[in-house]
Design a protein around this motif. Structure first.
Motif, PDB file in Angstrom:
ATOM      1  N   GLU A 173       0.833  -1.203   0.000  1.00 62.77           N
ATOM      2  CA  GLU A 173       0.000   0.000   0.000  1.00 62.77           C
ATOM      3  C   GLU A 173       0.871   1.258   0.000  1.00 62.77           C
ATOM      4  N   ALA A 174       0.354   2.329  -0.600  1.00 59.14           N
ATOM      5  CA  ALA A 174       1.040   3.622  -0.496  1.00 59.14           C
ATOM      6  C   ALA A 174       1.156   3.997   0.977  1.00 59.14           C
ATOM      7  N   PRO A 175       2.255   4.623   1.373  1.00 55.79           N
ATOM      8  CA  PRO A 175       2.496   4.862   2.793  1.00 55.79           C
ATOM      9  C   PRO A 175       1.495   5.812   3.440  1.00 55.79           C
ATOM     10  N   PHE A 176       1.326   5.630   4.743  1.00 59.25           N
ATOM     11  CA  PHE A 176       0.393   6.412   5.549  1.00 59.25           C
ATOM     12  C   PHE A 176       1.145   7.361   6.479  1.00 59.25           C
ATOM     13  N   ASP A 177       0.513   8.498   6.758  1.00 56.86           N
ATOM     14  CA  ASP A 177       1.055   9.443   7.743  1.00 56.86           C
ATOM     15  C   ASP A 177       0.748   8.996   9.163  1.00 56.86           C
ATOM     16  N   ILE A 178      -0.427   8.382   9.339  1.00 52.09           N
ATOM     17  CA  ILE A 178      -0.883   7.960  10.666  1.00 52.09           C
ATOM     18  C   ILE A 178      -1.489   6.572  10.550  1.00 52.09           C
ATOM     19  N   ILE A 179      -1.073   5.669  11.453  1.00 50.09           N
ATOM     20  CA  ILE A 179      -1.685   4.350  11.534  1.00 50.09           C
ATOM     21  C   ILE A 179      -2.285   4.181  12.924  1.00 50.09           C
ATOM     22  N   LEU A 180      -3.554   3.804  12.957  1.00 48.71           N
ATOM     23  CA  LEU A 180      -4.288   3.561  14.194  1.00 48.71           C
ATOM     24  C   LEU A 180      -4.534   2.057  14.305  1.00 48.71           C
ATOM     25  N   ASN A 199      -6.162  -0.396  17.228  1.00 48.09           N
ATOM     26  CA  ASN A 199      -6.737  -0.733  18.531  1.00 48.09           C
ATOM     27  C   ASN A 199      -7.230  -2.173  18.438  1.00 48.09           C
ATOM     28  N   ILE A 200      -6.336  -3.129  18.752  1.00 50.51           N
ATOM     29  CA  ILE A 200      -6.673  -4.540  18.525  1.00 50.51           C
ATOM     30  C   ILE A 200      -6.404  -5.322  19.819  1.00 50.51           C
ATOM     31  N   ASN A 201      -5.297  -6.039  19.885  1.00 52.03           N
ATOM     32  CA  ASN A 201      -4.871  -6.694  21.116  1.00 52.03           C
ATOM     33  C   ASN A 201      -3.374  -6.956  21.041  1.00 52.03           C
ATOM     34  N   ARG A 202      -2.792  -7.282  22.164  1.00 49.58           N
ATOM     35  CA  ARG A 202      -1.340  -7.426  22.284  1.00 49.58           C
ATOM     36  C   ARG A 202      -0.752  -8.363  21.233  1.00 49.58           C
ATOM     37  N   ASN A 203      -1.298  -9.556  21.104  1.00 46.95           N
ATOM     38  CA  ASN A 203      -0.696 -10.556  20.227  1.00 46.95           C
ATOM     39  C   ASN A 203      -0.787 -10.170  18.759  1.00 46.95           C
ATOM     40  N   VAL A 204      -1.929  -9.662  18.339  1.00 48.10           N
ATOM     41  CA  VAL A 204      -2.072  -9.235  16.944  1.00 48.10           C
ATOM     42  C   VAL A 204      -1.149  -8.054  16.649  1.00 48.10           C
ATOM     43  N   LEU A 205      -1.049  -7.121  17.577  1.00 52.87           N
ATOM     44  CA  LEU A 205      -0.155  -5.976  17.378  1.00 52.87           C
ATOM     45  C   LEU A 205       1.292  -6.441  17.211  1.00 52.87           C
ATOM     46  N   LEU A 206       1.729  -7.353  18.057  1.00 51.40           N
ATOM     47  CA  LEU A 206       3.100  -7.844  17.961  1.00 51.40           C
ATOM     48  C   LEU A 206       3.345  -8.556  16.631  1.00 51.40           C
ATOM     49  N   GLU A 207       2.369  -9.332  16.193  1.00 49.17           N
ATOM     50  CA  GLU A 207       2.514 -10.093  14.950  1.00 49.17           C
ATOM     51  C   GLU A 207       2.501  -9.186  13.722  1.00 49.17           C
ATOM     52  N   ASP A 208       1.651  -8.169  13.752  1.00 46.59           N
ATOM     53  CA  ASP A 208       1.448  -7.338  12.562  1.00 46.59           C
ATOM     54  C   ASP A 208       2.315  -6.082  12.526  1.00 46.59           C
ATOM     55  N   MET A 209       3.102  -5.843  13.571  1.00 46.38           N
ATOM     56  CA  MET A 209       3.902  -4.625  13.633  1.00 46.38           C
ATOM     57  C   MET A 209       4.789  -4.403  12.408  1.00 46.38           C
ATOM     58  N   PRO A 210       5.475  -5.442  11.879  1.00 42.55           N
ATOM     59  CA  PRO A 210       6.291  -5.210  10.681  1.00 42.55           C
ATOM     60  C   PRO A 210       5.459  -4.729   9.492  1.00 42.55           C
ATOM     61  N   ALA A 211       4.220  -5.226   9.385  1.00 46.16           N
ATOM     62  CA  ALA A 211       3.348  -4.791   8.291  1.00 46.16           C
ATOM     63  C   ALA A 211       2.983  -3.319   8.445  1.00 46.16           C
ATOM     64  N   TYR A 212       2.772  -2.874   9.679  1.00 42.42           N
ATOM     65  CA  TYR A 212       2.478  -1.453   9.907  1.00 42.42           C
ATOM     66  C   TYR A 212       3.688  -0.590   9.543  1.00 42.42           C
ATOM     67  N   LYS A 213       4.855  -1.032  10.022  1.00 44.25           N
ATOM     68  CA  LYS A 213       6.069  -0.261   9.768  1.00 44.25           C
ATOM     69  C   LYS A 213       6.341  -0.137   8.268  1.00 44.25           C
ATOM     70  N   ALA A 214       6.029  -1.192   7.515  1.00 48.90           N
ATOM     71  CA  ALA A 214       6.312  -1.202   6.077  1.00 48.90           C
ATOM     72  C   ALA A 214       5.507  -0.161   5.312  1.00 48.90           C
ATOM     73  N   VAL A 215       4.357   0.261   5.865  1.00 45.96           N
ATOM     74  CA  VAL A 215       3.515   1.229   5.146  1.00 45.96           C
ATOM     75  C   VAL A 215       3.385   2.549   5.908  1.00 45.96           C
ATOM     76  N   LEU A 216       4.295   2.793   6.848  1.00 45.63           N
ATOM     77  CA  LEU A 216       4.292   4.046   7.599  1.00 45.63           C
ATOM     78  C   LEU A 216       5.356   4.981   7.047  1.00 45.63           C
ATOM     79  N   LYS A 217       4.970   6.204   6.762  1.00 43.53           N
ATOM     80  CA  LYS A 217       5.899   7.192   6.218  1.00 43.53           C
ATOM     81  C   LYS A 217       6.996   7.529   7.225  1.00 43.53           C
ATOM     82  N   PRO A 218       8.167   7.922   6.770  1.00 47.75           N
ATOM     83  CA  PRO A 218       9.167   8.482   7.694  1.00 47.75           C
ATOM     84  C   PRO A 218       8.560   9.652   8.455  1.00 47.75           C
TER      85      PRO A 218
END
Length: 235
Positions: free
Chosen positions: A163-170, A172-191
């Motif tokens: 996906e094209a990068p985002f300025d803000i990623i929100l 609100n899920i749970n600890r385990n999903v956040l830990l698992e998906d964190m690299p995916a968030y980082k990959a689409v987060l703008k500097p």
């Protein structure tokens, strides 16, 4: 949760992390899927968050003193603002500049945080949820608040790959999903972009903070309400 997603082992593993803090008992009951409208209409009280944000159902009158007014008809979805995590996320959103920004809402539930992003001036908003009926509800609420342009998608982290990068990623899920998906968030987060997390307890913050820092996301601050946390990180 959906019956096919229930795991006794996952439940036992989660409870085992808190045996030093509390003794817990539980029961498991299968409840037929239904629309809970009648129940929540009896109990849904309008909210006022951060001194600026009104969250109400469509049958409530619009308050005169609200800077932002969000109407939510949740049906079976999570996210009316009454849970601590939703309130904390909105309070943190109020501290960020959303004007003309591109925003991603992971685990959007009713769509309340995506709608809040629209209220704060976001130019593009993508919302993602794993349940088809929740996606439907989020779209209904987006339309109810005149944000039909919100792109509500069915799926998980795989839906934002490439996906094209985002300025803000929100998220609100749970600890385990956040830990698992964190690299995916980082990959689409703008500097210099912002990652706003919730859905976990104070005792979970260190491990989430460590995971973020491993990915180059710097801890900025967090808010706590009744042991629930919303934390802010920056790329």
């Amino acid at each position: 949760m959906e019956e096919d997603k229930y795991s006794q082992q996952d439940l036992d593993d989660t409870l085992s992390r808190y045996t030093d803090f509390v003794q817990a008992t539980y029961s498991v009951q299968k409840i037929e899927r239904q629309n809970w409208n009648e129940e929540w209409e009896r109990n849904f009280e309008p909210l006022f968050i951060g001194g600026e944000v009104s969250v109400r159902a469509s049958f409530h009158e619009k308050p005169a003193n609200a800077k932002y007014d969000i109407v939510i008809n949740p049906k079976m979805s999570f996210g009316t603002g009454h849970h601590e995590t939703t309130t904390l996320m909105i309070e943190n959103q109020l501290t960020l500049n959303h004007q003309n920004k591109r925003v991603l809402d992971m685990g959007c539930g009713t769509g309340i945080l995506a709608i809040m992003a629209g209220e704060l001036g976001a130019a593009e908003i993508v919302a993602v949820e794993i349940e088809d009926w929740t996606v439907e509800n989020a779209r209904e609420n987006a339309e109810l608040n005149n944000y039909v342009s919100i792109d509500v998608r069915l799926g998980g982290a795989e839906t934002i790959e490439g996906e094209a990068p985002f300025d803000i990623i929100l998220a609100n899920i749970n600890r385990n999903v956040l830990l698992e998906d964190m690299p995916a968030y980082k990959a689409v987060l703008k500097p210099q972009g912002w990652l706003l997390l919730s859905g976990f307890y104070t005792e979970d913050l260190p491990v989430l903070q460590q995971r973020c820092e491993e990915l180059g996301l710097a801890y900025q601050s967090h808010r706590v309400k009744n042991n629930w946390v919303s934390a802010l990180f920056k790329a």
